[in-house]
Design an enzyme around this catalytic site. Sequence first.
Site, PDB file in Angstrom:
ATOM      1  N   LYS A 140       0.860  -1.181   0.000  1.00  0.00           N
ATOM      2  CA  LYS A 140       0.000   0.000   0.000  1.00  0.00           C
ATOM      3  C   LYS A 140       0.900   1.236   0.000  1.00  0.00           C
ATOM      4  CE  LYS A 140      -4.268   1.572   2.204  1.00  0.00           C
ATOM      5  NZ  LYS A 140      -5.012   1.783   0.977  1.00  0.00           N
TER       6      LYS A 140
HETATM    7  N1  PY5 Z   1      -7.695  -1.765  -2.754  1.00  0.00           N
HETATM    8  C1  PY5 Z   1      -7.160  -0.532  -2.744  1.00  0.00           C
HETATM    9  C2  PY5 Z   1      -6.442  -0.041  -3.956  1.00  0.00           C
HETATM   10  C3  PY5 Z   1      -7.275   0.277  -1.614  1.00  0.00           C
HETATM   11  O1  PY5 Z   1      -6.747   1.506  -1.622  1.00  0.00           O
HETATM   12  C4  PY5 Z   1      -7.967  -0.200  -0.489  1.00  0.00           C
HETATM   13  C5  PY5 Z   1      -8.104   0.632   0.745  1.00  0.00           C
HETATM   14  C6  PY5 Z   1      -8.530  -1.488  -0.545  1.00  0.00           C
HETATM   15  C7  PY5 Z   1      -8.352  -2.235  -1.691  1.00  0.00           C
HETATM   16  C8  PY5 Z   1      -9.287  -2.080   0.611  1.00  0.00           C
HETATM   17  O2  PY5 Z   1      -8.433  -2.407   1.670  1.00  0.00           O
HETATM   18  P1  PY5 Z   1      -8.934  -2.461   3.172  1.00  0.00           P
HETATM   19  O3  PY5 Z   1     -10.199  -3.221   3.169  1.00  0.00           O
HETATM   20  O4  PY5 Z   1      -7.854  -3.164   3.886  1.00  0.00           O
HETATM   21  O5  PY5 Z   1      -9.120  -1.059   3.621  1.00  0.00           O
HETATM   22  N2  PY5 Z   1      -8.004   2.015   0.575  1.00  0.00           N
HETATM   23  C9  PY5 Z   1      -7.786   2.955   1.638  1.00  0.00           C
HETATM   24  C10 PY5 Z   1      -8.870   2.878   2.700  1.00  0.00           C
HETATM   25  O6  PY5 Z   1      -8.653   3.396   3.772  1.00  0.00           O
HETATM   26  C11 PY5 Z   1      -7.673   4.353   1.083  1.00  0.00           C
HETATM   27  C12 PY5 Z   1      -8.849   4.835   0.336  1.00  0.00           C
HETATM   28  C13 PY5 Z   1      -8.896   6.292   0.129  1.00  0.00           C
HETATM   29  O7  PY5 Z   1      -9.944   2.334   2.458  1.00  0.00           O
END
Ligand code: PY5
Length: 306
Positions: free
Chosen positions: A161
């Site tokens: 990430k």
């Molecule tokens: N895929 C991507 C590209 C992501 O940025 C995120 C989370 C996920 C999947 C989902 O991961 P998780 O369920 O572990 O959160 N994105 C971040 C979030 O906080 C940043 C978004 C603005 O959800």
Amino acid sequence: MAIQEVDYIWKNGELVPWHECTTHVLTHSLHYGSGVFEGIRCYYNEETGKSYVFRLQEHMERLIRSCKIALIDIDYTAEELCEATLEVIRANKLPSCYIRPLVYRGYGNMGVNPAGCPTEVIIAVWPWGAYLGDDALENGVSVGVSSWRQRSVNAIPPAMKSTASYMNSILAKMEALEHGYAEAILLNEDGKVCEGSGENLFVVRNGVLSTPPLSDGVLEGITRDTVLCIAEDLDIPALEESLVRSDLYVADEVFMTGSAAELTPIGAVDGRTIGKPGEITKAIQAKFFDIVSGKEEAYLDWLTEV
Ligand code: PY5
């Protein structure tokens, strides 16, 4: 959506007043995207008056794994970062919030080689409502497949990430908004469905839930894992399998997951109607919100009380 300011940000072991928590313009990560980060949520239970951070340890462990992939030396353990998170939430007296830990390479050297740049760690918290809007959680959003492709597993690894990854997400997101969609879906170079600009993706067809495997190039989402666990609990058959664009069009239900987006139903893809949030989507979503707010005894292990 302007950020809502609070009093303190945790930086390198200290609570720093919000407006003093700044960085030099020649910070390495500002120029080369060399940082890694997390997104986490803290939920408030109105009945008990308690606040809980959802899967805090798992998020901090993923942050440490992102550092490992990015070859960033970090002086803190996942446990220490969890403690720091609780400290900054308490200092800001927030019942519920979004939590943004960021590890970046600081000021010291302007070459691509980051040697000589200190590792800086911050944990910011602020109140953040539904990422794609309150209406989105209830009624769903329409999305479009992006003309931008997911990064190859041999480029900026989707498993990490990193801040750099989000240049791709920004391009896809802006294009989606320009086309009147709330969010973008990225395919990889083989045409396999990957994820949204900041969310994992699920489809339901004939009662079976499926989501792309990590090997197709998606982030190992913690909400994704949560949904797979909930599906098992609710006896909904679930698979990790490769999906192509047309699988989205003919699905009975489609939804996205993420810490920010939580569980957002998708009502249309590229102008093909999926419909109102379906039964499986609604059942998983309801369970998800009960779990995160501490209403499900069996899932209390996933919560850290503030
Ligand atoms: N895929 C991507 C590209 C992501 O940025 C995120 C989370 C996920 C999947 C989902 O991961 P998780 O369920 O572990 O959160 N994105 C971040 C979030 O906080 C940043 C978004 C603005 O959800």
